[in-house]
Design an enzyme around this catalytic site. Structure first.
Site, PDB file in Angstrom:
ATOM      1  N   VAL A   1     -90.530  34.428  21.050  1.00 13.35           N
ATOM      2  CA  VAL A   1     -89.147  34.361  20.553  1.00 13.35           C
ATOM      3  C   VAL A   1     -88.980  33.034  19.825  1.00 13.35           C
ATOM      4  CG1 VAL A   1     -86.717  34.289  21.227  1.00 13.35           C
ATOM      5  CG2 VAL A   1     -88.323  35.745  22.500  1.00 13.35           C
TER       6      VAL A   1
ATOM      7  N   GLU B   1     -97.224  19.522  46.251  1.00  9.22           N
ATOM      8  CA  GLU B   1     -98.062  20.726  46.381  1.00  9.22           C
ATOM      9  C   GLU B   1     -99.400  20.543  45.652  1.00  9.22           C
ATOM     10  OE1 GLU B   1     -95.732  24.352  45.477  1.00  9.22           O
ATOM     11  OE2 GLU B   1     -95.804  24.582  47.653  1.00  9.22           O
TER      12      GLU B   1
ATOM     13  N   LYS C   1     -94.272  36.107  25.537  1.00  6.42           N
ATOM     14  CA  LYS C   1     -95.262  35.589  24.591  1.00  6.42           C
ATOM     15  C   LYS C   1     -96.706  35.908  24.972  1.00  6.42           C
ATOM     16  CE  LYS C   1     -94.603  30.786  25.858  1.00  6.42           C
ATOM     17  NZ  LYS C   1     -94.205  29.520  25.289  1.00  6.42           N
TER      18      LYS C   1
ATOM     19  N   LYS D   1     -95.874  30.281  53.809  1.00  7.52           N
ATOM     20  CA  LYS D   1     -96.017  30.152  52.357  1.00  7.52           C
ATOM     21  C   LYS D   1     -96.796  31.351  51.795  1.00  7.52           C
ATOM     22  CE  LYS D   1     -95.811  27.633  48.541  1.00  7.52           C
ATOM     23  NZ  LYS D   1     -94.607  27.061  47.994  1.00  7.52           N
TER      24      LYS D   1
ATOM     25  N   GLY E   1     -91.177  36.336  33.157  1.00  4.30           N
ATOM     26  CA  GLY E   1     -91.383  35.516  34.352  1.00  4.30           C
ATOM     27  C   GLY E   1     -90.710  36.204  35.529  1.00  4.30           C
TER      28      GLY E   1
ATOM     29  N   GLY F   1     -88.610  37.174  28.131  1.00  2.44           N
ATOM     30  CA  GLY F   1     -89.378  36.476  29.175  1.00  2.44           C
ATOM     31  C   GLY F   1     -89.773  37.414  30.296  1.00  2.44           C
TER      32      GLY F   1
ATOM     33  N   GLN G   1     -87.342  31.930  43.768  1.00  5.52           N
ATOM     34  CA  GLN G   1     -86.521  32.729  44.679  1.00  5.52           C
ATOM     35  C   GLN G   1     -85.170  33.077  44.023  1.00  5.52           C
ATOM     36  OE1 GLN G   1     -84.611  32.247  49.152  1.00  5.52           O
ATOM     37  NE2 GLN G   1     -85.660  30.524  48.283  1.00  5.52           N
TER      38      GLN G   1
HETATM   39  P1  FAD Z   1     -90.872  31.391  34.180  1.00  5.61           P
HETATM   40  O1  FAD Z   1     -91.558  31.699  35.449  1.00  5.61           O
HETATM   41  O2  FAD Z   1     -91.119  30.082  33.516  1.00  5.61           O
HETATM   42  O3  FAD Z   1     -91.084  32.582  33.149  1.00  5.61           O
HETATM   43  C1  FAD Z   1     -90.664  32.506  31.816  1.00  5.61           C
HETATM   44  C2  FAD Z   1     -91.458  33.501  30.996  1.00  5.61           C
HETATM   45  O4  FAD Z   1     -90.988  33.460  29.651  1.00  5.61           O
HETATM   46  C3  FAD Z   1     -92.953  33.198  30.952  1.00  5.61           C
HETATM   47  O5  FAD Z   1     -93.691  34.373  31.080  1.00  5.61           O
HETATM   48  C4  FAD Z   1     -93.139  32.581  29.556  1.00  5.61           C
HETATM   49  O6  FAD Z   1     -94.430  32.791  29.033  1.00  5.61           O
HETATM   50  C5  FAD Z   1     -92.087  33.352  28.750  1.00  5.61           C
HETATM   51  N1  FAD Z   1     -91.622  32.625  27.568  1.00  5.61           N
HETATM   52  C6  FAD Z   1     -91.223  31.338  27.504  1.00  5.61           C
HETATM   53  N2  FAD Z   1     -90.847  31.033  26.251  1.00  5.61           N
HETATM   54  C7  FAD Z   1     -91.026  32.144  25.509  1.00  5.61           C
HETATM   55  C8  FAD Z   1     -90.795  32.466  24.141  1.00  5.61           C
HETATM   56  N3  FAD Z   1     -90.322  31.568  23.280  1.00  5.61           N
HETATM   57  N4  FAD Z   1     -91.066  33.714  23.715  1.00  5.61           N
HETATM   58  C9  FAD Z   1     -91.536  34.652  24.587  1.00  5.61           C
HETATM   59  N5  FAD Z   1     -91.774  34.399  25.882  1.00  5.61           N
HETATM   60  C10 FAD Z   1     -91.511  33.172  26.341  1.00  5.61           C
HETATM   61  N6  FAD Z   1     -90.133  28.057  43.110  1.00  5.61           N
HETATM   62  C11 FAD Z   1     -89.951  28.593  44.349  1.00  5.61           C
HETATM   63  O7  FAD Z   1     -88.972  29.314  44.567  1.00  5.61           O
HETATM   64  N7  FAD Z   1     -90.829  28.341  45.351  1.00  5.61           N
HETATM   65  C12 FAD Z   1     -91.953  27.597  45.174  1.00  5.61           C
HETATM   66  O8  FAD Z   1     -92.737  27.384  46.096  1.00  5.61           O
HETATM   67  C13 FAD Z   1     -92.188  27.044  43.882  1.00  5.61           C
HETATM   68  N8  FAD Z   1     -93.303  26.350  43.636  1.00  5.61           N
HETATM   69  C14 FAD Z   1     -93.548  25.889  42.377  1.00  5.61           C
HETATM   70  C15 FAD Z   1     -94.757  25.225  42.129  1.00  5.61           C
HETATM   71  C16 FAD Z   1     -95.047  24.750  40.855  1.00  5.61           C
HETATM   72  C17 FAD Z   1     -96.354  24.050  40.618  1.00  5.61           C
HETATM   73  C18 FAD Z   1     -94.115  24.952  39.802  1.00  5.61           C
HETATM   74  C19 FAD Z   1     -94.427  24.453  38.411  1.00  5.61           C
HETATM   75  C20 FAD Z   1     -92.920  25.617  40.037  1.00  5.61           C
HETATM   76  C21 FAD Z   1     -92.615  26.083  41.324  1.00  5.61           C
HETATM   77  N9  FAD Z   1     -91.430  26.774  41.593  1.00  5.61           N
HETATM   78  C22 FAD Z   1     -91.219  27.290  42.853  1.00  5.61           C
HETATM   79  C23 FAD Z   1     -90.412  26.977  40.547  1.00  5.61           C
HETATM   80  C24 FAD Z   1     -90.590  28.338  39.880  1.00  5.61           C
HETATM   81  O9  FAD Z   1     -91.909  28.506  39.431  1.00  5.61           O
HETATM   82  C25 FAD Z   1     -89.605  28.516  38.734  1.00  5.61           C
HETATM   83  O10 FAD Z   1     -88.311  28.257  39.196  1.00  5.61           O
HETATM   84  C26 FAD Z   1     -89.710  29.939  38.186  1.00  5.61           C
HETATM   85  O11 FAD Z   1     -90.976  30.127  37.580  1.00  5.61           O
HETATM   86  C27 FAD Z   1     -88.599  30.268  37.192  1.00  5.61           C
HETATM   87  O12 FAD Z   1     -88.713  31.618  36.825  1.00  5.61           O
HETATM   88  P2  FAD Z   1     -88.267  32.091  35.370  1.00  5.61           P
HETATM   89  O13 FAD Z   1     -88.462  33.563  35.322  1.00  5.61           O
HETATM   90  O14 FAD Z   1     -86.928  31.532  35.047  1.00  5.61           O
HETATM   91  O15 FAD Z   1     -89.252  31.378  34.364  1.00  5.61           O
END
Ligand code: FAD
Length: 402
Positions: free
Chosen positions: A83, A172, A40, A379, A14, A12, A320
């Site tokens: 994955v 939002e 992905k 923000k 992200g 991932g 965060q």
């Molecule tokens: P993600 O950001 O979801 O990243 C996961 C990555 O893994 C992605 O690139 C995805 O494509 C990849 N992936 C997934 N499955 C697979 C697979 N099977 N194989 C290969 N790759 C894969 N949080 C804040 O702190 N402040 C905010 O203001 C805020 N606003 C938000 C607004 C919205 C509209 C949303 C939806 C969420 C918001 N959040 C906010 C929450 C925040 O976006 C998430 O908590 C954060 O994205 C989590 O990060 P992560 O790295 O765990 O996952």
């Protein structure tokens, strides 16, 4: 290259996974470990901006940048692949581009939309889940306005938008819609008083993380811009005509040609298939962010349910936290490579800001409530800081919000 290089596999790109890799690549030499990052897509996207791309106030292209633009390819091998299976005991990860083995695994596969089994919600409502869902939603909303403007027999449902959920994402998204609707009305010559935006929330309170003052500000702001709230109103189904809600034990159909589900997320489905004790795609970590029985597997971001020592409830799922965990895991991997013990994760809560379009907002920053333009400014600082933390000053200039 040293023969005994450990294989570090990060799943991932992200906030969690990419922060792990961008920090780790600065801390170790290419001789120390073989780092592979699997994602992905070949891009990273700012998931915290998805509500903007969903409403169409920014383009979906503004959310993303190539993963390769922020990694050091001398140290990190990036693989674009999905994955499909994590075999924790065999220490192998299966993908649609082959099998990868690991000595140390970091799982950062993020979130998916969760509709809690509400009938028809997956099929008939738009989700705010990833770049594609956001692009499709923004296009759909605009198509409905264009259709309304072009057709002789006007269907008022083309101008009706239902939003399920008055939590962070729902509010939002509504804020962005109130910025976008006047633009669309202007573009297609539509009378704005005909547009109907309704937010339906099952719980009695909106934005439960904020004080009444902040919630009242958000509600008043959005109501003044034409949003109608139906609070303590459960949605029982979604169909091609909109939401079915329950009011005084009776079902009512709310009509709209755009229904949006913004009321729930869960961790990756792969979590249940790969580990024991996973609930809604999230696993409870050890204090160093590994998982029980596997001191070589870290799970971070929205797939983790980290409970700080002495507390009972897991931290919420936020970018965060995902980024702080990524940074911490990079340090712990360095410790493991050096034969040192890992360290416990200590979360620093800097606050939360909920935008109400680009000019207003509510939030708590370092324990203090902020409202209005100050919140909107903060923000933008937070959004730009996240880009800077992953991609440095160059990317912050290119993608930041100033
Ligand atoms: P993600 O950001 O979801 O990243 C996961 C990555 O893994 C992605 O690139 C995805 O494509 C990849 N992936 C997934 N499955 C697979 C697979 N099977 N194989 C290969 N790759 C894969 N949080 C804040 O702190 N402040 C905010 O203001 C805020 N606003 C938000 C607004 C919205 C509209 C949303 C939806 C969420 C918001 N959040 C906010 C929450 C925040 O976006 C998430 O908590 C954060 O994205 C989590 O990060 P992560 O790295 O765990 O996952």
């Amino acid at each position: 290259m040293a023969q005994n290089r450990k294989k570090v596999l990060v799943l991932g790109a992200g906030y969690a996974g990419l922060q792990t890799v961008t920090k780790l690549q600065k801390q170790i030499s290419a001789d120390e470990a073989e780092i592979t990052l699997i994602n992905k897509n070949d891009y990273h996207y700012e998931a915290t901006w998805l509500h903007e791309a969903s409403a169409g106030t920014i383009s979906y292209e503004d959310l993303l940048y190539p993963v390769k633009s922020v990694i050091n390819e001398d140290k990190v091998n990036f693989v674009k692949a999905e994955v499909t299976k994590i075999d924790r005991n065999a220490k192998k990860v299966e993908t649609d581009a082959g099998i990868f083995d690991f000595d140390i695994l970091v799982v950062g596969l993020g979130f998916e939309s969760e509709t809690f089994g509400i009938k028809g919600m997956k099929d008939h409502a738009f989700q705010i889940e990833n770049v594609l869902t956001s692009r499709n939603l923004a296009r759909h909303i605009e198509d409905k306005f264009a259709n309304y403007a072009a057709s002789k027999e006007k269907d008022d449902r083309d101008l009706a938008i239902l939003v399920g959920g008055a939590g962070f994402t729902g509010i939002e998204f509504l804020g962005e819609l109130t910025d976008r609707i006047p633009e669309l009305c202007n573009k297609y010559g539509v009378d704005q008083s005909k547009v109907k935006i309704t937010c339906v929330e099952a719980a009695p309170k909106m934005l439960p993380m904020f004080s009444d003052d902040l919630v009242n500000h958000a509600v008043n702001y959005l109501e003044n811009k034409g949003v109608e709230f139906k609070i303590a109103t459960p949605i029982v189904a979604c169909n091609e005509n909109g939401f079915v809600v329950k009011v005084n034990d009776e079902e009512q159909q709310l009509e709209a040609n755009t229904s949006v589900w913004a009321a729930g997320v869960r961790g990756s489905q792969l979590m249940e298939a790969s580990f024991d004790g996973v609930k809604r795609g999230r696993i409870v970590n050890e204090q160093d962010l590994t998982i029980a029985g596997h001191d070589d597997i870290f799970v971070i971001g929205d797939c983790a349910a980290f409970i700080p020592a002495g507390e009972e409830r897991p931290l919420p799922t936020t970018a965060q936290i995902a980024m702080q965990q990524g940074e911490h895991v990079a340090k712990n991997i360095k410790h493991i490579l050096e034969g040192q013990p890992t360290q416990e994760f200590d979360y620093v809560d800097r606050g939360t800001v909920c935008s109400l379009g680009s000019n207003d907002g509510v939030g708590i920053v370092y324990g203090r409530d902020i409202i209005g333009k100050k919140a909107a400014f903060m923000k933008k600082v937070i959004d730009t800081r996240a880009v800077f933390k992953l991609g440095g000053i160059g990317l912050a200039f290119k993608k930041g919000k100033f």
